[in-house]
Enzyme design. Structure first.
Site, short mmCIF file in Angstrom:
data_model
loop_
_atom_site.label_atom_id
_atom_site.label_comp_id
_atom_site.label_asym_id
_atom_site.label_seq_id
_atom_site.Cartn_x
_atom_site.Cartn_y
_atom_site.Cartn_z
N GLY A 1 44.41 76.90 114.36
CA GLY A 1 44.13 76.37 113.02
C GLY A 1 43.42 77.43 112.21
N ARG B 1 29.55 74.76 106.89
CA ARG B 1 29.42 75.52 108.13
C ARG B 1 28.11 76.31 108.24
NH1 ARG B 1 32.36 79.30 109.49
NH2 ARG B 1 32.42 78.86 111.74
N CYS C 1 20.64 69.39 96.34
CA CYS C 1 19.21 69.13 96.46
C CYS C 1 18.87 69.01 97.94
CB CYS C 1 18.84 67.86 95.70
SG CYS C 1 17.07 67.61 95.55
N TYR D 1 37.97 74.92 107.55
CA TYR D 1 36.79 74.05 107.61
C TYR D 1 35.88 74.19 106.40
CZ TYR D 1 38.60 73.90 112.31
OH TYR D 1 39.45 73.77 113.38
#
Length: 432
Positions: free
Chosen positions: A290, A328, A359, A388
């Site tokens: 992927g 990530r 925030c 991702y």
């Protein structure tokens, strides 16, 4: 240096031959931009290597890395198979008119609705993950008077050199049946008694972002140790061996991934040795890249906003995206390279940390990276965000999800529209 770091005569970063400042102006930021020619190149590196070695194989794109109708249409054009893990991913595949016989379904907690959808559309294979799923699928197949090819997902006990959060092949895993404690063999015996399920072989996945082949080789050996026993006890040899994905890519200059064909060569070499050792037919090999197909094919463009200098501590710049389009760094402490896209030929003169606008104190995209002096309005490009990023994006702080653009033959095409605020709140109901 990143593969996508190309600069035009104006000193602007380009991707697929297109000026990123033009893209940012046309589509606004944050913006994911994919080089489709690079996607095709990565896919063909796997497919062509198997063909060159004369090995029957399926290269299944792991769509969790980035799923969209346009992306799956590219995968279909490249004759890939497809790995889906949910109804949503399967629905997207159907919308892309992806050949259902080349779709494989994963998941550690497949619902009745997901399994029914897979059976109804007669997908190519379901990867069995637990005993509960065997019972569910047996009942569903009976109701639909249908049959299904299955693989048994096993954990071979291999600890790949990767981050603990994305380690899936060791014994203590939420995925699959353990080989060492006998659960995998128990599942095999149970499936052998069910006429509606055809056990094509085994599946394993030892982790993600792996830069060496030792773990894959060890996993193959453990699979064949078990298969040798099954051959002796049950006269069973697999038609398919699915060795998952996890092939690493370069995010920063610290990363040293192999060439993509290197992973294939190592797998095939070891399987050749094992089939000779155990007197078995050579199985069809399936893999599930992927990240390795899309990860290094995209950049994310941001507009620089505020700056903050803490003397003797750190300089910050803030951008108009963050953990909503790339979780990530917060989730895995992932590292990336970046450049000011509108000043791509200007040498780095400062060290800055790039903050997102959520925030949340943990909303940091990059720590202490060398950059040219950034001013409000500059365009920041972060490399290797094709996997991702969009797929894990969220509406935290009610931010709309970013747009996605594909580049091919120096032509830009919008493939996912930017969300509007109306779309972000479209499912809200009034309490008044």
């Amino acid at each position: 240096m990143q593969e996508l770091k190309d600069i035009d005569i104006q000193g602007h970063l380009t991707i697929g031959g297109v000026d990123t400042t033009y893209l940012a102006k046309k589509y606004e930021t944050p913006l994911f931009v994919y080089d489709v020619e690079k996607i095709r190149e990565n896919a063909r590196a796997f497919v062509d290597t198997f063909a060159r070695l004369g090995v029957n194989a399926q290269v299944a794109y792991a769509s969790k890395a980035f799923s969209s109708i346009a992306m799956l249409q590219v995968a279909k054009q490249e004759n890939l198979s497809l790995d889906v893990v949910s109804q949503g991913e399967l629905y997207t595949a159907l919308q892309a008119d992806f050949p259902t016989e080349k779709i494989h379904m994963h998941g550690n907690n497949k619902s009745v609705a997901e399994l029914e959808m897979a059976v109804k559309h007669d997908i190519g294979c379901i990867v069995i993950d637990n005993f509960h799923e065997i019972d569910l699928l047996k009942e569903i197949l009976a109701n639909y008077q249908s049959e299904m090819d299955v693989l048994i997902r096993v954990t071979p006990g291999i600890e790949a050199h990767t981050h603990d959060y994305i380690l899936t092949g060791n014994e203590d895993s939420k995925f699959g049946f353990d080989l060492a404690n006998g659960q995998a063999e128990e599942a095999f015996r149970k499936l052998q008694e069910i006429d509606s399920m055809h056990v094509k072989g085994l599946h394993c996945h030892i982790g993600s972002q792996i830069f060496e082949t030792d773990g894959f080789v060890m996993a193959v050996r453990r699979l064949f140790d078990s298969l040798a026993s099954w051959k002796k006890n049950y006269d069973y040899t697999p038609e398919v061996l699915n060795l998952g994905g996890g092939f690493g890519i370069r995010y920063t200059d610290e990363d040293e991934p192999l060439q993509l064909d290197g992973y294939v060569n190592a797998l095939v070499d070891e399987i050749k040795q094992q089939v000779v050792k155990h007197d078995m037919d050579f199985p069809e090999i399936w893999i599930e890249p992927g990240r390795a197909i899309v990860g290094n094919t995209a950049i994310t463009l941001y507009t620089v906003g505020s700056k903050k200098q803490i003397p003797g501590v750190r300089d910050y710049i803030a951008v108009d995206g963050g953990m909503t389009d790339n979780i990530r760094p917060a989730l895995y402490q992932a590292k990336y390279d970046a450049i000011l896209a509108n000043k791509a030929n200007v040498p780095a003169s400062t060290t800055a940390s790039v903050a997102g606008k959520c925030c949340e104190s943990g909303d940091m995209l990059l720590w202490d990276v060398p950059l040219a002096n950034a001013e409000p309005g500059d365009l920041l490009a972060v490399f290797s965000t094709g996997a991702y990023g969009y797929s894990m994006s969220s509406n935290y702080n009610r931010f709309p999800k970013a747009a996605v653009v594909f580049i091919e033959n120096k032509q830009d095409k919008l493939v996912i529209q930017r969300e509007t605020y109306q779309e972000v709140s479209k499912n809200d109901l009034s309490y008044e």
